[in-house]
Design an enzyme around this catalytic site. Structure first.
Site, short mmCIF file in Angstrom:
data_model
loop_
_atom_site.label_atom_id
_atom_site.label_comp_id
_atom_site.label_asym_id
_atom_site.label_seq_id
_atom_site.Cartn_x
_atom_site.Cartn_y
_atom_site.Cartn_z
N GLU A 98 -23.63 12.02 -2.50
CA GLU A 98 -22.98 12.47 -1.27
C GLU A 98 -22.01 11.43 -0.74
O GLU A 98 -22.31 10.23 -0.74
CB GLU A 98 -24.04 12.70 -0.17
N CYS A 118 -33.66 7.05 -2.14
CA CYS A 118 -33.89 5.79 -1.43
C CYS A 118 -35.38 5.46 -1.45
O CYS A 118 -36.22 6.37 -1.35
CB CYS A 118 -33.40 5.91 0.02
N CYS A 122 -37.78 5.10 5.46
CA CYS A 122 -37.59 5.27 6.91
C CYS A 122 -37.97 6.71 7.29
O CYS A 122 -37.45 7.66 6.71
CB CYS A 122 -36.16 4.95 7.31
N CYS A 125 -35.25 9.55 8.33
CA CYS A 125 -34.03 9.64 7.52
C CYS A 125 -34.18 10.65 6.39
O CYS A 125 -35.17 10.63 5.65
CB CYS A 125 -33.71 8.26 6.94
N GLY A 169 -29.20 5.80 0.25
CA GLY A 169 -29.64 4.56 -0.38
C GLY A 169 -29.48 3.35 0.53
O GLY A 169 -28.75 3.39 1.52
N GLU A 170 -30.18 2.29 0.20
CA GLU A 170 -30.07 0.99 0.89
C GLU A 170 -29.08 0.13 0.11
O GLU A 170 -29.37 -0.29 -1.01
CB GLU A 170 -31.45 0.33 0.97
N ASN A 300 -29.93 13.47 14.47
CA ASN A 300 -29.45 14.69 13.82
C ASN A 300 -30.68 15.41 13.24
O ASN A 300 -31.32 14.89 12.34
CB ASN A 300 -28.48 14.32 12.70
N CYS A 341 -27.38 12.00 6.20
CA CYS A 341 -27.35 11.49 4.83
C CYS A 341 -28.50 12.04 3.99
O CYS A 341 -29.66 11.89 4.36
CB CYS A 341 -27.42 9.96 4.85
#
Length: 353
Positions: A98, A118, A122, A125, A169-170, A300, A341
């Protein structure tokens, strides 16, 4: 990476790496600069169209170097705020990446992904709701900018001026490929994006932040704080159990001092989670101890997650500003196109598996 892909992708090379590769293959070093100019300044990716290369060099590059790009699987437009989400398919293993293009008064900004999924976990997320498949290669990171920038150039004769590594991703979990991608974006013989135009967002990987500082990576740093108290941050951001605030904050202070740059604190307000007066007080304390900006985010809504948007975002902003902390509210963008995301990517990954 599949062993069948013998040829290295041209978008994976930094200029220094391409110079070395040329010299190792008895090609003059300046050819690397010519190729970077053709690709990143003139948007010519086919070696045979690089008219100042010799026929022998063209033939050699065509045999040894791939110039394949990502495949565009889907483009979604939010006609209200002009946000565009791109879904790319990887050439290596047909997974989905993305990338989000955002239009502002000052120009275009792009939000780039660095991993397929990821592993940070979190709780709020969408990216962390899918497992980490692998880290993106340097070329897959660079091509997000390159291909979306071409889209903008063809439609508006402009270029993307700002890059944020804040997608799926981080970023610092993929440190080497991130570093190479930033070097390619920075390169004056190519895209020439300066430090003030690139921001890397991290949830707080202390060792990588220290390396980022030591190596003087030419990009700004943003920290996804989201809670100023360890007990709360532990619940919503598992990384805090490894790198609690007492370890993270001194490293951020050192980075800010060494780089003479303001850090951006990202703070997503979640109703009855991190929007209390106590959290506000602790956030002000942290912000005052750092050289920083604060960027407040509205939540969101994500399916299957119980979190809700806080109604205290304006109050937080006003109190932070009263304490002489520069604070902005990041407007929700792309609400009509699965903007959070990972939402679009996870939908297509599930459909194709």
């Amino acid at each position: 990476m599949p062993q069948s892909l013998k040829n290295r992708n041209i978008f994976k090379f930094t200029l220094c790496e391409l110079k070395k590769w040329c010299v190792d293959n008895n090609i003059k070093e300046y050819v690397a600069i010519q190729i970077f100019n053709w690709i990143y300044k003139k948007n010519v990716t086919c070696f045979k169209n690089m008219t100042n290369l010799s026929k022998d060099n063209i033939s050699f590059f065509e045999r040894k170097i791939s110039n394949s790009q990502l495949t565009i699987a889907k483009i979604l437009n939010d006609h209200i705020d002009k946000t565009i989400k791109f879904l790319f398919k990887t050439s290596y293993d047909s997974h989905f990446i993305e990338t989000v293009l955002m239009k502002f008064k000052y120009g275009y900004s792009i939000c780039i992904s660095t991993e397929l999924g990821c592993s940070m976990g979190c709780k709020f997320c969408a990216s962390s709701q899918t497992k980490l498949i692998r880290k993106l290669e340097t070329d897959e990171i660079v091509l997000q900018y390159f291909m979306v920038n071409n889209f903008v150039s063809k439609n508006e004769m402009r270029k993307i001026t700002n890059v944020v590594f804040m997608g799926v991703g981080e970023p610092l979990d993929n440190y080497k490929n991130l570093k190479n991608a930033i070097e390619i974006l920075n390169e004056s013989n190519g895209l020439g994006l300066g430090k003030k135009h690139i921001t890397v967002s991290t949830c707080g990987l202390v060792k990588q932040i220290e390396q980022f500082d030591k190596e003087k990576i030419n990009a700004n740093l943003a920290i996804s704080l989201h809670a100023p108290i360890d007990s709360i941050r532990n619940k919503i951001m598992p990384i805090n159990r490894i790198y609690p605030l007492k370890r993270l904050l001194p490293v951020l202070r050192k980075y800010s001092k060494n780089s003479n740059q303001k850090i951006t604190i990202e703070y997503l307000l979640l109703k009855n989670i991190n929007d209390s007066d106590e959290c506000l007080y602790e956030l002000i304390k942290i912000a005052k101890s750092l050289k920083c900006y604060v960027n407040l985010l509205e939540y969101n809504k994500i399916n299957n997650l119980e979190y809700k948007k806080s109604n205290r975002i304006l109050y937080f902003r006003d109190q932070l500003n009263k304490n002489n902390i520069i604070t902005t509210i990041r407007l929700k963008r792309g609400c009509k196109i699965n903007a959070a995301c990972g939402q679009l990517r996870s939908k297509y990954e599930e459909f194709n598996n």
